[in-house]
Design a protein around this motif. Structure first.
Motif, short mmCIF file in Angstrom:
data_model
loop_
_atom_site.label_atom_id
_atom_site.label_comp_id
_atom_site.label_asym_id
_atom_site.label_seq_id
_atom_site.Cartn_x
_atom_site.Cartn_y
_atom_site.Cartn_z
N ASP A 1 50.73 24.34 -63.64
CA ASP A 1 50.39 25.73 -63.35
C ASP A 1 51.63 26.55 -63.02
N ILE A 2 52.50 25.99 -62.17
CA ILE A 2 53.71 26.71 -61.77
C ILE A 2 54.61 26.96 -62.96
N ALA A 3 54.78 25.94 -63.80
CA ALA A 3 55.68 26.07 -64.95
C ALA A 3 55.19 27.13 -65.91
N TYR A 4 53.89 27.11 -66.25
CA TYR A 4 53.46 28.05 -67.28
C TYR A 4 53.41 29.48 -66.76
N ILE A 5 53.13 29.67 -65.47
CA ILE A 5 53.20 31.03 -64.93
C ILE A 5 54.63 31.56 -65.02
N GLY A 6 55.59 30.75 -64.60
CA GLY A 6 56.99 31.18 -64.65
C GLY A 6 57.46 31.46 -66.06
N HIS A 7 57.21 30.53 -66.98
CA HIS A 7 57.78 30.74 -68.32
C HIS A 7 56.98 31.74 -69.14
N ASP A 8 55.69 31.94 -68.84
CA ASP A 8 54.95 32.97 -69.58
C ASP A 8 55.39 34.37 -69.15
N ILE A 9 55.73 34.53 -67.87
CA ILE A 9 56.33 35.80 -67.44
C ILE A 9 57.63 36.02 -68.21
N ASP A 10 58.46 35.00 -68.28
CA ASP A 10 59.75 35.09 -68.96
C ASP A 10 59.56 35.42 -70.43
N ASP A 11 58.74 34.64 -71.13
CA ASP A 11 58.54 34.86 -72.56
C ASP A 11 57.88 36.21 -72.84
N GLY A 12 56.90 36.59 -72.01
CA GLY A 12 56.21 37.86 -72.23
C GLY A 12 57.12 39.06 -72.07
N LEU A 13 57.98 39.01 -71.06
CA LEU A 13 58.94 40.10 -70.85
C LEU A 13 59.95 40.16 -71.99
N ARG A 14 60.49 39.01 -72.37
CA ARG A 14 61.53 38.99 -73.41
C ARG A 14 60.96 39.34 -74.78
N ALA A 15 59.67 39.09 -74.98
CA ALA A 15 59.03 39.46 -76.24
C ALA A 15 58.59 40.91 -76.27
N GLY A 16 58.69 41.60 -75.13
CA GLY A 16 58.29 43.00 -75.08
C GLY A 16 56.79 43.21 -75.05
N LEU A 17 56.02 42.18 -74.62
CA LEU A 17 54.58 42.35 -74.55
C LEU A 17 54.17 43.19 -73.35
N PHE A 18 54.99 43.20 -72.32
CA PHE A 18 54.76 44.05 -71.14
C PHE A 18 56.11 44.29 -70.47
N THR A 19 56.15 45.22 -69.55
CA THR A 19 57.40 45.61 -68.89
C THR A 19 57.46 45.08 -67.47
N LEU A 20 58.64 45.13 -66.90
CA LEU A 20 58.80 44.77 -65.49
C LEU A 20 57.97 45.69 -64.61
N GLU A 21 57.92 46.96 -64.96
CA GLU A 21 57.15 47.94 -64.17
C GLU A 21 55.66 47.61 -64.22
N ALA A 22 55.19 47.19 -65.39
CA ALA A 22 53.76 46.90 -65.54
C ALA A 22 53.36 45.67 -64.73
N ILE A 23 54.15 44.60 -64.79
CA ILE A 23 53.77 43.40 -64.05
C ILE A 23 53.93 43.61 -62.55
N ALA A 24 54.88 44.45 -62.15
CA ALA A 24 55.01 44.77 -60.73
C ALA A 24 53.79 45.53 -60.23
N ALA A 25 53.28 46.43 -61.06
CA ALA A 25 52.08 47.19 -60.68
C ALA A 25 50.85 46.30 -60.63
N GLY A 26 50.82 45.27 -61.46
CA GLY A 26 49.64 44.40 -61.53
C GLY A 26 49.66 43.26 -60.55
#
Length: 392
Positions: free
Chosen positions: A207-232
């Motif tokens: 669980d810890i690994a996939y949360i960390g790396h999905d945040i990383d991959d999602g941000l680097r792929a441009g699927l969402f922004t730092l501002e969006a995940i901070a708001a959520g």
């Protein structure tokens, strides 16, 4: 450098393992659990993980996680948890490295498609498939099929997410896969109890690994922004504020890395503290005491559980259901949904060894052979097979 501490009384002891289905001579250089880990690493199924999707189909880029890189990260976190809790690190790592061996090509999209295809034949479950891989489908050794892993590693593969049945054998959350039930009847794994604390550490590490790396991959792929995940997720907002205060003019790529490393560190440190408190409170005097304690030993605090829930909710809406990801997943599901009936009806479309196995069977038995073949495919191989048969 800190010395490794003696094992806790609730840890599994490799010298007291319940053994293997096929007895082997002890190794002069490796413990039983180290031997399991090495057999997993050298297996064909483990190598295939390099070309199986985690979230993104690897054709989308070379820097996103695959099942293999995810598995390696899970193994690293599992060892960190095990070391801090004085568990057997090698067993925790072995369970972590084997936990995804049963996954299909194309990640959860492929699993959904294969589940649908197998609905009339008993269904498909990736944990049961992992057990099939390590006990049946890896055909490497002269004396037996499978990898002949220890009882403790097999138990961890099957039960790392918790007990499968109640004390009377009734399913707890969902029906238990037929292969697990049949295997348990021949080689009981104690389906009504929790797995070892080492296996629980591997499950939380996942669980810890996939949360960390999905945040990383999602941000680097441009699927969402730092501002969006901070708001959520308020947890992320607090970590970004911490990064900004310490590094006010840091470029975006390094901000992402500083964020992700803090996410993983916070979860790991919380898991260690919370699990240590539980173990101290329940005071299991043996590995079997921990299995029968009636609750998970390795867990997060209430605060971090809430943070995990926020992050999973955000990632589900903004990553796993993103139109770019869903479009690829739809095509992946279509490929498997077409391959399965083609192989079922005409087994000779498969390689000779698989065709022979399937042709000698009918009904559910043949469908299981086809599912084994498809589940073992890499993304690239499945795409090539779809192109060969359907021109798509």
């Amino acid at each position: 450098m800190a010395l490794r501490q003696p094992l806790a009384p609730y840890a599994c002891d490799a010298t007291a393992s319940r053994g293997r289905l096929f007895a082997v001579s002890p190794s002069p250089t490796r413990s039983a659990f180290q031997r399991d880990r090495d057999r997993i690493i050298h297996s064909t199924a483990f190598r295939r993980l390099a070309h199986k999707t985690q979230v993104f189909v690897p054709l989308d880029g070379d820097h996103f996680r695959t099942r293999l890189t995810h598995t390696i990260e899970v193994g690293q976190i599992a060892r960190a948890l095990a070391r801090a809790l004085r568990l057997d690190e090698d067993l925790a790592e072995a369970v972590a490295l084997a936990h995804d061996l049963g996954h299909t090509p194309f990640g959860h999209a492929g699993e959904e498609a294969l589940e649908s295809c197998m609905k009339a034949y008993g269904g498909f479950d990736h944990n049961a498939q992992a057990l099939r891989v390590v006990t049946l489908l890896e055909r490497r050794y002269a004396d037996y099929d499978g990898l002949d892993l220890t009882w403790e590693t097999l138990e961890g593969i099957v039960k790392h997410n918790g007990p499968l049945t109640d004390d009377n054998g009734a399913p707890r959350l969902r029906p238990v896969a037929r292969y697990i039930l049949d295997f348990d009847a021949a080689y009981p794994l104690g389906l009504s109890t929790f797995a070892s604390v080492e296996a629980q550490a591997a499950a939380l590490a996942d669980d810890i690994a996939y949360i960390g790396h999905d945040i990383d991959d999602g941000l680097r792929a441009g699927l969402f922004t730092l501002e969006a995940i901070a708001a959520g997720a308020p947890f992320i907002a607090s970590l970004l504020a911490e990064v900004a205060a310490k590094h006010p003019r840091l470029e975006r790529g390094r901000v992402i890395h500083e964020l992700v490393r803090r996410v993983i560190t916070r979860f790991v440190e919380d898991a260690i503290a919370t699990s240590a408190e539980r173990l101290a409170r329940l005071a299991p005097k043996s590995a079997d005491d921990a299995r029968g304690a009636g609750e998970t030993m390795v867990a997060l605090s209430g605060e971090m559980t809430a943070a995990e829930r926020d992050l999973k909710r955000f990632l589900f809406a903004n990553m796993y259901r993103h139109e770019r990801v869903m479009g690829v997943w739809a095509r992946a599901r279509d490929a498997i949904s077409r391959l399965f009936p083609a192989f079922l009806e005409t087994p000779e479309l498969m390689p000779p060894e698989w065709a022979t196995l399937a042709a000698a069977r009918d009904g559910t038995a043949r469908a299981v052979v086809v599912a084994d073949y498809i589940a073992g495919m890499t993304d690239r191989y499945a795409l090539n097979e779809a192109k060969r048969l359907f021109g798509a």
